[in-house]
Design a protein around this motif. Structure first.
Motif, PDB file in Angstrom:
ATOM      1  N   CYS A 109      35.081  32.745  45.366  1.00  0.00           N
ATOM      2  CA  CYS A 109      35.387  34.148  45.077  1.00  0.00           C
ATOM      3  C   CYS A 109      36.795  34.525  45.538  1.00  0.00           C
ATOM      4  N   LEU A 110      37.262  33.920  46.631  1.00  0.00           N
ATOM      5  CA  LEU A 110      38.603  34.225  47.127  1.00  0.00           C
ATOM      6  C   LEU A 110      39.695  33.708  46.199  1.00  0.00           C
ATOM      7  N   LEU A 111      39.348  32.826  45.284  1.00  0.00           N
ATOM      8  CA  LEU A 111      40.323  32.368  44.291  1.00  0.00           C
ATOM      9  C   LEU A 111      40.637  33.458  43.270  1.00  0.00           C
ATOM     10  N   LEU A 112      39.661  34.329  43.004  1.00  0.00           N
ATOM     11  CA  LEU A 112      39.791  35.303  41.916  1.00  0.00           C
ATOM     12  C   LEU A 112      40.942  36.285  42.089  1.00  0.00           C
ATOM     13  N   PRO A 113      41.194  36.825  43.298  1.00  0.00           N
ATOM     14  CA  PRO A 113      42.313  37.774  43.428  1.00  0.00           C
ATOM     15  C   PRO A 113      43.667  37.198  43.022  1.00  0.00           C
ATOM     16  N   ASN A 114      43.780  35.880  42.980  1.00  0.00           N
ATOM     17  CA  ASN A 114      45.047  35.276  42.608  1.00  0.00           C
ATOM     18  C   ASN A 114      45.361  35.441  41.123  1.00  0.00           C
ATOM     19  N   LEU A 115      44.358  35.839  40.344  1.00  0.00           N
ATOM     20  CA  LEU A 115      44.616  36.194  38.948  1.00  0.00           C
ATOM     21  C   LEU A 115      45.509  37.428  38.859  1.00  0.00           C
ATOM     22  N   PHE A 116      45.618  38.132  39.983  1.00  0.00           N
ATOM     23  CA  PHE A 116      46.490  39.296  40.122  1.00  0.00           C
ATOM     24  C   PHE A 116      47.929  38.959  39.690  1.00  0.00           C
ATOM     25  N   TYR A 117      48.311  37.701  39.930  1.00  0.00           N
ATOM     26  CA  TYR A 117      49.687  37.282  39.628  1.00  0.00           C
ATOM     27  C   TYR A 117      49.814  36.561  38.281  1.00  0.00           C
ATOM     28  N   LEU A 118      48.698  36.400  37.578  1.00  0.00           N
ATOM     29  CA  LEU A 118      48.686  35.542  36.395  1.00  0.00           C
ATOM     30  C   LEU A 118      49.706  35.961  35.345  1.00  0.00           C
ATOM     31  N   LYS A 166      52.169  38.230  35.861  1.00  0.00           N
ATOM     32  CA  LYS A 166      53.465  38.553  36.450  1.00  0.00           C
ATOM     33  C   LYS A 166      54.317  37.312  36.722  1.00  0.00           C
ATOM     34  N   ASP A 167      53.698  36.278  37.275  1.00  0.00           N
ATOM     35  CA  ASP A 167      54.464  35.130  37.751  1.00  0.00           C
ATOM     36  C   ASP A 167      53.603  33.875  37.675  1.00  0.00           C
ATOM     37  N   ILE A 168      53.668  33.181  36.539  1.00  0.00           N
ATOM     38  CA  ILE A 168      52.853  31.985  36.342  1.00  0.00           C
ATOM     39  C   ILE A 168      53.259  30.872  37.299  1.00  0.00           C
ATOM     40  N   LYS A 169      54.549  30.827  37.697  1.00  0.00           N
ATOM     41  CA  LYS A 169      55.005  29.803  38.632  1.00  0.00           C
ATOM     42  C   LYS A 169      54.315  29.954  39.987  1.00  0.00           C
ATOM     43  N   LYS A 170      54.052  31.204  40.362  1.00  0.00           N
ATOM     44  CA  LYS A 170      53.358  31.486  41.624  1.00  0.00           C
ATOM     45  C   LYS A 170      51.950  30.885  41.590  1.00  0.00           C
ATOM     46  N   ILE A 171      51.281  31.044  40.477  1.00  0.00           N
ATOM     47  CA  ILE A 171      49.935  30.494  40.315  1.00  0.00           C
ATOM     48  C   ILE A 171      49.967  28.971  40.385  1.00  0.00           C
ATOM     49  N   LEU A 172      50.924  28.354  39.702  1.00  0.00           N
ATOM     50  CA  LEU A 172      51.006  26.894  39.670  1.00  0.00           C
ATOM     51  C   LEU A 172      51.253  26.325  41.070  1.00  0.00           C
ATOM     52  N   LYS A 173      52.114  26.970  41.849  1.00  0.00           N
ATOM     53  CA  LYS A 173      52.371  26.520  43.217  1.00  0.00           C
ATOM     54  C   LYS A 173      51.106  26.603  44.064  1.00  0.00           C
ATOM     55  N   ARG A 174      50.352  27.674  43.873  1.00  0.00           N
ATOM     56  CA  ARG A 174      49.117  27.846  44.638  1.00  0.00           C
ATOM     57  C   ARG A 174      48.071  26.807  44.221  1.00  0.00           C
ATOM     58  N   ASP A 218      47.913  46.461  46.130  1.00  0.00           N
ATOM     59  CA  ASP A 218      47.683  45.757  47.388  1.00  0.00           C
ATOM     60  C   ASP A 218      46.609  44.695  47.182  1.00  0.00           C
ATOM     61  N   ILE A 219      46.998  43.424  47.215  1.00  0.00           N
ATOM     62  CA  ILE A 219      46.053  42.339  46.934  1.00  0.00           C
ATOM     63  C   ILE A 219      44.998  42.192  48.018  1.00  0.00           C
ATOM     64  N   THR A 220      45.248  42.727  49.233  1.00  0.00           N
ATOM     65  CA  THR A 220      44.269  42.591  50.307  1.00  0.00           C
ATOM     66  C   THR A 220      42.953  43.280  49.968  1.00  0.00           C
ATOM     67  N   GLY A 221      43.024  44.381  49.215  1.00  0.00           N
ATOM     68  CA  GLY A 221      41.799  45.055  48.788  1.00  0.00           C
ATOM     69  C   GLY A 221      40.955  44.170  47.891  1.00  0.00           C
ATOM     70  N   TYR A 222      41.612  43.400  47.043  1.00  0.00           N
ATOM     71  CA  TYR A 222      40.902  42.495  46.134  1.00  0.00           C
ATOM     72  C   TYR A 222      40.318  41.299  46.899  1.00  0.00           C
ATOM     73  N   TYR A 223      41.070  40.808  47.894  1.00  0.00           N
ATOM     74  CA  TYR A 223      40.530  39.733  48.731  1.00  0.00           C
ATOM     75  C   TYR A 223      39.275  40.205  49.470  1.00  0.00           C
ATOM     76  N   CYS A 224      39.325  41.440  49.974  1.00  0.00           N
ATOM     77  CA  CYS A 224      38.168  41.975  50.692  1.00  0.00           C
ATOM     78  C   CYS A 224      36.963  42.109  49.756  1.00  0.00           C
ATOM     79  N   LEU A 225      37.232  42.550  48.533  1.00  0.00           N
ATOM     80  CA  LEU A 225      36.155  42.651  47.546  1.00  0.00           C
ATOM     81  C   LEU A 225      35.550  41.279  47.279  1.00  0.00           C
ATOM     82  N   ALA A 226      36.393  40.253  47.190  1.00  0.00           N
ATOM     83  CA  ALA A 226      35.896  38.889  46.991  1.00  0.00           C
ATOM     84  C   ALA A 226      35.075  38.433  48.197  1.00  0.00           C
ATOM     85  N   PHE A 227      35.489  38.859  49.393  1.00  0.00           N
ATOM     86  CA  PHE A 227      34.792  38.457  50.621  1.00  0.00           C
ATOM     87  C   PHE A 227      33.406  39.096  50.716  1.00  0.00           C
ATOM     88  N   PHE A 228      33.166  40.137  49.921  1.00  0.00           N
ATOM     89  CA  PHE A 228      31.838  40.763  49.884  1.00  0.00           C
ATOM     90  C   PHE A 228      30.754  39.738  49.531  1.00  0.00           C
TER      91      PHE A 228
END
Length: 448
Positions: free
Chosen positions: A166-175, A177-185, A252-262
């Motif tokens: 579930c913690l992987l999902l918030p990273n779609l936040f950057y999909l 905006k910045d595909i290079k960011k996703i690839l590095k992760r 703020d991506i931290t809100g999405y991480y917290c939602l995933a942590f639910f």
């Protein structure tokens, strides 16, 4: 003050006090909780060279259990070693929060102290995934390397797979905006995953790992799902607060991480997992509170200590605590007299037997005390044996040698508790296919 003052003597003093209170609470209450004993047992088994999934059953990914096995290699297998190591990790987690939230972190510390008896049960993989969560928040806020963030995401998956996914999902936040960011992760993520995959292949444990950790989730959810309870209602309220925060802070991506942590609450919705999520959610809520007054700080720390002492005394009275214990690896730990008496009776019966299987809550205590290997019969919970787990257990029973003795604890067998996970169906199968030997008030003995 600000981040550079985290190392001042006053804050270090408070962190030491927190570590002592946490260790004290876990020391007095932890052994009474089977989750702590089982998590302790996972690391104990690994430190002895056993391979998880192949040699013994566990239904979470193994990273934290491997990390906690290291202190055993250095200092021995005693339970107090495990509790000290976990207390240090929790204190390091609090230090990480100071770097994020500065003096407002004391609100989070107070919250953890209020729930200290729940959070002392967190020792194990739940503490590991909580640490990964806060480390992710820290790396996001400090704009750390995307490779590092991907690596931490991989470690989260290897600590508790359901939450890690579930913690992987918030990273779609950057999909977009910045595909290079996703690839590095993704590259960083694949590093720990590849290491685990190689280990599983080399130890012939890949299929058991997939079966227990992923296919078995279907059986676990079916056997452990909850109807509407107070814990469920509180969970919904906390979820709504999380969603409100996201609506007000969409960038703020931290809100999405917290939602995933639910996802850590699902499917049990019990107070223990609710307390863990509330601890994570508090990092969002501290943005809306003022700095704390020093007088309140002193009063709260003293209150937390008194609170811990009070419940420790209640536990000692309710559970009939015996100290010091006469059980190896538990000798310096307050032990429930029930478990100690069970251990002594079982040991008296089994001292001249070649093969003995304990079916009950004392199994891990018996094996660890005798410095024996953990196996598939020692954690007898429904949903902990992969897909169609009962059939697998029957097959393992069939290949046991003749003259195997089964010591069956009556207490979990006759319990009517709704949350009783004890695999009664398998125990009845053993009783139907073995010969009765004798019975007393605490246990039944059968022989194959």
């Amino acid at each position: 003050m600000l981040i550079h003052k985290i190392f001042n003597k006053e804050n270090i003093k408070y962190l030491i006090i927190f570590a002592v209170i946490l260790l004290f609470a876990s020391y007095l209450g932890g052994v009474l909780d089977l989750d702590v004993v089982w998590n302790y047992g996972f690391s104990y088994a690994i430190s002895r060279g056993e391979v998880p999934y192949r040699d013994f059953n566990m239904v979470v990914t193994p990273l934290y259990s491997f990390i906690m096995a290291i202190p055993f290699l250095l200092f021995g297998h005693n339970l107090i070693v495990y509790l000290i190591a976990n207390s240090l990790v929790f204190t390091l987690l609090i230090y990480l929060l100071f770097k994020l939230y500065h003096d407002k972190t004391w609100y989070i510390v107070f919250l953890s102290l209020i729930f200290i008896y729940f959070l002392s049960r967190v020792f194990g993989y739940n503490l590991g995934i909580l640490f990964c969560y806060f480390l992710l928040i820290y790396c996001e806020k400090e704009n750390k390397s995307d490779y590092l963030i991907g690596f931490i995401l991989g470690c989260a998956l290897l600590t508790k797979q359901s939450v890690g996914l579930c913690l992987l999902l918030p990273n779609l936040f950057y999909l977009k905006k910045d595909i290079k960011k996703i690839l590095k992760r993704i590259i960083g993520f694949l590093i720990p995953i590849s290491i685990l995959l190689i280990y599983l292949i080399l130890t012939n444990s890949l299929y058991p790992f997939i079966d227990l950790c992923f296919l078995g989730m279907f059986d676990f959810a079916k056997d452990n799902g909850q109807i509407i309870t107070l814990g469920f209602v509180i969970s919904v309220v906390l979820l709504i607060l999380n969603i409100i925060y996201i609506c007000k802070n969409k960038k703020d991506i931290t809100g999405y991480y917290c939602l995933a942590f639910f996802s850590i609450i699902v499917p049990l919705f019990d107070f223990f997992h609710v307390a863990i999520f509330l601890f994570a959610l508090s990092t969002l809520l501290v943005n809306y509170v003022p700095l704390i007054n020093k007088k309140i700080l002193y009063i709260s720390l003293i209150s937390a200590l008194l609170f811990t002492l009070f419940f420790a005394c209640l536990d000692a009275f309710e559970w009939n605590i015996n100290y010091p214990s006469g059980i190896h690896n538990f000798e310096y730990f307050p032990m429930n007299k029930y478990y100690e008496e069970q251990y002594k009776k079982i040991s008296q019966f089994t001292h001249d037997k070649e093969k003995v299987v304990v079916l009950g809550n004392s199994a891990y205590i018996y094996k660890i005390a005798h410095e024996e290997d953990i196996d598939y019969f020692d954690l007898l919970n429904r949903g902990n044996y992969g897909y169609h787990g009962l059939e697998k257990l029957k097959k393992k029973y069939q290949i046991l040698p003749n003259d195997t003795y089964f010591i069956i604890e009556k207490n979990p067998l006759v319990s009517k508790a709704k949350r009783n996970q004890f695999y009664k169906e398998f125990v009845y199968y053993v009783m139907d296919n073995s010969s009765f030997v004798k019975e007393n008030t605490e246990y039944l003995i059968y022989q194959k």
